[in-house]
Enzyme design. Structure first.
Site, PDB file in Angstrom:
ATOM      1  N   ARG A  98       0.802  -1.225   0.000  1.00 47.11           N
ATOM      2  CA  ARG A  98       0.000   0.000   0.000  1.00 47.11           C
ATOM      3  C   ARG A  98       0.844   1.289   0.000  1.00 47.11           C
ATOM      4  O   ARG A  98       0.539   2.225  -0.742  1.00 47.11           O
ATOM      5  CB  ARG A  98      -0.959   0.009   1.193  1.00 47.11           C
ATOM      6  CG  ARG A  98      -2.011  -1.105   1.136  1.00 47.11           C
ATOM      7  CD  ARG A  98      -2.769  -1.073  -0.172  1.00 47.11           C
ATOM      8  NE  ARG A  98      -3.822  -2.081  -0.236  1.00 47.11           N
ATOM      9  CZ  ARG A  98      -3.911  -3.005  -1.167  1.00 47.11           C
ATOM     10  NH1 ARG A  98      -2.979  -3.086  -2.109  1.00 47.11           N
ATOM     11  NH2 ARG A  98      -4.904  -3.855  -1.194  1.00 47.11           N
ATOM     12  N   ASP A 127      -6.262  -1.047   5.318  1.00 46.03           N
ATOM     13  CA  ASP A 127      -5.714  -0.359   4.161  1.00 46.03           C
ATOM     14  C   ASP A 127      -6.033   1.129   4.140  1.00 46.03           C
ATOM     15  O   ASP A 127      -5.258   1.934   3.622  1.00 46.03           O
ATOM     16  CB  ASP A 127      -6.216  -1.014   2.873  1.00 46.03           C
ATOM     17  CG  ASP A 127      -5.440  -2.272   2.527  1.00 46.03           C
ATOM     18  OD1 ASP A 127      -4.357  -2.477   3.112  1.00 46.03           O
ATOM     19  OD2 ASP A 127      -5.917  -3.046   1.681  1.00 46.03           O
ATOM     20  N   SER A 179     -13.192 -11.482  -1.022  1.00 41.43           N
ATOM     21  CA  SER A 179     -12.400 -10.256  -1.080  1.00 41.43           C
ATOM     22  C   SER A 179     -10.945 -10.683  -1.199  1.00 41.43           C
ATOM     23  O   SER A 179     -10.414 -11.357  -0.314  1.00 41.43           O
ATOM     24  CB  SER A 179     -12.617  -9.425   0.192  1.00 41.43           C
ATOM     25  OG  SER A 179     -11.779  -8.290   0.174  1.00 41.43           O
TER      26      SER A 179
END
Length: 408
Positions: A98, A127, A179
């Site tokens: 990230r 996140d 996911s």
């Protein structure tokens, strides 16, 4: 910032469910603003196929696809492996992907003169923190839009309904709606049946695993591999010199074929809840194992123990999105110092999900067979240990004598 003042938004775009519907949602809810999509290539492979067409079709004015793979490996993955940093066994695959993506998004947003940066992270996840802390580091005055904290959509099922109503093409359906996060280091699975901690992951079900196979489906014969390191950095696979990125890709292949690197974990998220996920990290698991194996030869006791202690702090920083902080940089400097002599070769046997040590060699090895042998030697006087034990145990002896005296 007032919505009417937002004319141009840079969106962190993966082409997944969340970001696919965010483009039309932004245009509906932010005065038909211009949306510039940015996708950071960290090795998600086929997920990038058709991305530009999809982004433009759903309303974006342009799409940047930035190749970050080399930087991702050299500046994020390898420093974390050298640190031996694991967050509750998790090899941080999403966590350190990230910051590098968010940094590039900031650079593009500033270049494009954007009014805001948008991301598709949920309000329940980690996140959102990782993206926004990086934005604060590189574009501290940039407005941030997080649709999951604004819109009325409450579930992935409702997201699919929104996508269908707005003719947004999807690669998933309600039955395969895990996911997922994928890059060259790992693949994560969350949601659906995995939300019940009592359900066994469907490792043997066709299509569940993408980077490898279940240990039950792995070959019946073991596979031997070798890895060479220089100062803690992998430099050769099976005797062939190559980049760290190519080594990881090769390890992913051989590790996946042998059922290596599956992790089923209920982890403690930064936002306070526990969450269950299944991770595939075949190459990463081998790399951590091999690096630690070599360190057992090359690091002295005090350095190894302090490094293991600080690895927890390092992992917390990475997991919590605090990559761009003075403490993480200071810890990396410490780690680099510890790696000066971590040079050598290791041999590993891979067999049905297991990694078995098969030999390690280093010119910097602190292990001496001559000293450690149970056979006859001329370098270690066993009688010396009596004095050592007397001194080492003196505090215990004195405490016992005092206790005995005071009981009378």
């Amino acid at each position: 910032m007032n919505k009417k003042d937002i004319k141009k938004v840079v969106l962190a775009y993966s082409g997944g469910l969340d970001t696919s519907i965010i483009i039309p949602w932004l245009k509906e809810n932010y005065n038909n603003c211009e949306v510039i999509a940015v996708s950071g290539n960290v090795g998600q492979a086929d997920e990038l196929e058709g991305l530009e067409e999809k982004a433009l079709k759903t309303g974006a004015s342009k799409l940047y696809i930035e190749d970050l793979t080399e930087e991702f490996v050299d500046d994020f993955i390898i420093p974390t492996v050298k640190a031996g940093a694991l967050y509750e066994e998790y090899m941080l695959g999403t966590s350190f992907a990230r910051p590098i993506i968010a940094k590039r998004i900031c650079e593009i947003a500033l270049k494009e003169g954007a009014d805001a940066i948008c991301h598709g992270c949920t309000g329940k996840g980690n996140d959102q923190v990782r993206f926004e802390l990086t934005i604060k580091a590189f574009a501290p005055d940039m407005h941030i839009i997080a649709p999951w904290r604004e819109w009325s959509i409450k579930s992935r099922e409702e997201e699919i309904e929104y996508a269908e109503a707005h003719n947004v093409p999807l690669k998933i359906n309600r039955e395969t709606n895990y996911s997922k996060d994928k890059n060259l280091w790992h693949l994560s699975h969350e949601g659906l049946d995995l939300e019940d901690a009592g359900n066994e992951p469907q490792y043997e079900k066709k299509g569940f695993l993408e980077m490898g196979v279940s240990p039950l489906q792995a070959p019946d014969a073991p596979t031997y591999i070798t890895l060479d390191f220089e100062k803690g950095v992998p430099v050769a696979f099976n005797g062939e010199k190559m980049s760290a990125k190519d080594i990881i890709l090769n390890l992913n292949k051989v590790g996946g074929e042998n059922g290596i690197g599956l992790l089923d974990i209920v982890e403690n998220r930064l936002v306070g809840m526990k969450c269950r996920g299944v991770y595939e990290t075949p190459g990463g698991a081998i790399l951590y194992f091999a690096h630690n194996y070599l360190e057992t030869l090359c690091l002295d006791k005090m350095t190894m123990h302090k490094k293991q202690e600080l690895a927890i702090t390092f992992a917390d920083l990475v997991y919590n999105g605090q990559w761009y902080t003075p403490l993480r940089e200071a810890l990396s400097a410490f780690v680099d110092k510890t790696q000066e002599n971590v040079t050598g070769k290791v041999k590993i046997k891979l067999y049905k999900g297991n990694m078995i040590k098969a030999g390690a060699w280093s010119d910097y090895s602190l292990y001496s067979e001559e000293i450690a042998t149970f056979g006859e030697d001329n370098v270690y006087n066993q009688a010396d240990s009596a004095g050592f034990i007397n001194l080492f145990g003196l505090p215990i002896k004195v405490q016992a004598q005092v206790n005995a005296k005071n009981k009378k």
